[in-house]
Write an enzyme that holds these catalytic residues in place. Structure first.
Site, short mmCIF file in Angstrom:
data_model
loop_
_atom_site.label_atom_id
_atom_site.label_comp_id
_atom_site.label_asym_id
_atom_site.label_seq_id
_atom_site.Cartn_x
_atom_site.Cartn_y
_atom_site.Cartn_z
N CYS A 1 53.37 24.62 37.66
CA CYS A 1 53.77 23.39 36.73
C CYS A 1 51.91 22.59 36.32
CB CYS A 1 54.33 22.95 37.33
SG CYS A 1 55.34 20.98 36.34
N ARG B 1 57.91 42.83 37.64
CA ARG B 1 56.51 43.35 38.38
C ARG B 1 56.73 42.86 40.60
NH1 ARG B 1 51.29 42.64 35.57
NH2 ARG B 1 50.11 43.92 37.36
N ASN C 1 42.72 41.41 41.18
CA ASN C 1 44.30 42.53 41.13
C ASN C 1 45.56 40.95 41.97
OD1 ASN C 1 43.72 45.20 40.87
ND2 ASN C 1 44.03 45.55 43.20
N HIS D 1 42.24 37.03 39.08
CA HIS D 1 42.96 36.94 38.32
C HIS D 1 43.84 35.99 38.53
CE1 HIS D 1 40.49 40.41 35.77
NE2 HIS D 1 40.60 39.24 35.58
N ALA E 1 40.48 55.93 46.58
CA ALA E 1 39.98 54.44 47.59
C ALA E 1 39.90 55.60 49.38
CB ALA E 1 40.65 53.19 47.53
N ASP F 1 48.65 41.46 42.79
CA ASP F 1 49.55 41.52 43.61
C ASP F 1 49.75 41.25 44.55
OD1 ASP F 1 47.63 43.49 44.96
OD2 ASP F 1 48.09 45.46 43.75
N SER G 1 38.35 49.82 35.86
CA SER G 1 37.41 50.69 35.30
C SER G 1 36.24 49.75 34.22
CB SER G 1 38.38 51.05 33.81
OG SER G 1 38.45 49.49 33.32
P1 OAD Z 1 42.00 49.79 34.98
O1 OAD Z 1 43.66 49.70 35.02
O2 OAD Z 1 41.37 49.47 33.78
O3 OAD Z 1 40.97 50.38 36.14
C1 OAD Z 1 41.62 51.12 37.52
C2 OAD Z 1 41.10 52.06 37.20
O4 OAD Z 1 40.83 52.35 38.71
C3 OAD Z 1 40.19 53.72 36.81
O5 OAD Z 1 39.03 53.38 36.73
C4 OAD Z 1 40.84 54.54 37.76
O6 OAD Z 1 39.67 55.47 37.74
C5 OAD Z 1 40.82 53.54 38.65
N1 OAD Z 1 41.77 54.39 39.61
C6 OAD Z 1 42.71 54.55 39.89
N2 OAD Z 1 43.70 55.24 40.95
C7 OAD Z 1 42.08 55.20 42.19
C8 OAD Z 1 42.45 55.57 43.38
N3 OAD Z 1 43.08 55.78 44.10
N4 OAD Z 1 41.37 55.71 43.83
C9 OAD Z 1 39.85 54.65 43.23
N5 OAD Z 1 40.05 54.77 42.16
C10 OAD Z 1 41.11 54.46 41.51
O7 OAD Z 1 42.09 48.39 36.25
P2 OAD Z 1 40.96 47.03 36.41
O8 OAD Z 1 39.56 47.70 36.13
O9 OAD Z 1 41.22 46.56 37.48
O10 OAD Z 1 43.91 41.75 34.30
O11 OAD Z 1 41.39 46.48 35.30
C11 OAD Z 1 40.64 45.07 34.85
C12 OAD Z 1 41.82 44.16 34.40
O12 OAD Z 1 41.91 44.10 33.35
C13 OAD Z 1 43.36 43.71 35.61
O13 OAD Z 1 42.69 42.99 37.02
C14 OAD Z 1 44.26 42.84 34.55
C15 OAD Z 1 43.88 43.75 33.25
O14 OAD Z 1 44.20 43.76 32.47
C16 OAD Z 1 45.02 40.75 34.19
O15 OAD Z 1 46.10 40.70 34.80
C17 OAD Z 1 44.13 39.99 34.31
#
Ligand code: OAD
Length: 236
Positions: A122, A65, A97, A114, A224, A99, A182
């Protein structure tokens, strides 16, 4: 419904970002098509139990990653936030995020709910930054324990200091802009509720409808990198 926001008329602006903010840079999202959790079972790669069972496998996954993220670059949306932060000091970011893309774009005041792909931990000797594409150390140089990525994995608790810091920003902002999440993961899914209850104007930017869409006074269907320059009238 404001079509243009003038940052000087708000006392605090919070950008709340999810994987969609980085998707446009080329970082895969978690759910939906191409989502990481479709290809990799989190039970094998993203929880403490997986790390205890097979630390090398979990570290290999996170190294992969890191390398993928380093191939990606911040986009116009990140640059809009940087431009605003250069002019105003009341702009905050809360991100799910890991990243580090906000920081690479020069964004400041980032609460990483997160954790970060770019820190290791450690259990005895604490946390430190490690920005190399492959982990500099896989074991703690002091005690030889495995170093785990400083990420809030599935089944982990969020860091209480980060939760409190995020709550403060939500309760004191008057413009809340959610980008690319999401909204399936708590407590983040409840953030627009808190911000709105404290009087913020709440905006969602996402190309797809989300389960939380009704919590926002303004919904922008688009990416975005296209919507943020429009919303702030910034040409970038
Ligand atoms: P998701 O992958 O669940 O959702 C990503 C969202 O981004 C979706 O609703 C897409 O429609 C939207 N999307 C895609 N491209 C886009 C763009 N160019 N501009 C705006 N929106 C766009 O990701 P998260 O909601 O961030 O946790 O997920 C939350 C957490 O679940 C993450 O932080 C991660 C995961 O498990 C950990 O890793 C701890």
């Amino acid at each position: 419904m404001p079509s243009h926001f003038d940052p000087s008329t708000y006392k605090k602006i919070v950008f709340f970002t999810g994987a969609g903010m980085s998707a446009e840079s080329g970082v895969p999202t978690f759910r939906g098509s191409g989502g990481i959790w479709r290809e990799y079972r989190w039970q094998e790669y993203a929880c403490q139990t997986a790390f205890d069972n097979d630390p090398e496998k979990v570290l290999d996954f996170h190294e992969l990653r890191r390398r993928e993220v380093l191939k990606c670059q911040p986009h116009a949306g990140h640059r809009v936030i940087s431009a605003l932060q250069q002019k105003f000091d009341h702009i905050r970011i809360i991100t799910q995020n890991i990243d580090g893309m906000h920081q690479r774009a020069g964004n400041k005041n980032v609460i990483e709910l997160h954790g970060s792909l770019w820190r290791v931990r450690c259990s005895t000797h604490g946390v430190w930054e490690d920005l190399s594409p492959t982990f500099t150390h896989r074991r703690c140089p002091h005690c030889q324990q495995w170093l785990r990525p400083d990420i809030v994995w599935f089944e982990d608790m969020l860091d209480e200091e980060d939760v409190q810091a995020a709550a403060y920003e939500l309760e004191t902002c008057d413009l809340f802009i959610s980008i690319g999440t999401s909204a399936r993961v708590w407590p983040a899914a409840g953030y627009p509720v808190i911000a709105r209850r404290h009087g913020a104007w709440c905006v969602e930017i996402n190309p797809e409808p989300t389960e939380n869409k009704d919590l926002y006074q303004q919904v922008e269907r688009g990416k975005a990198g296209a919507i943020l320059p429009q919303l702030f009238g910034v040409n970038i």
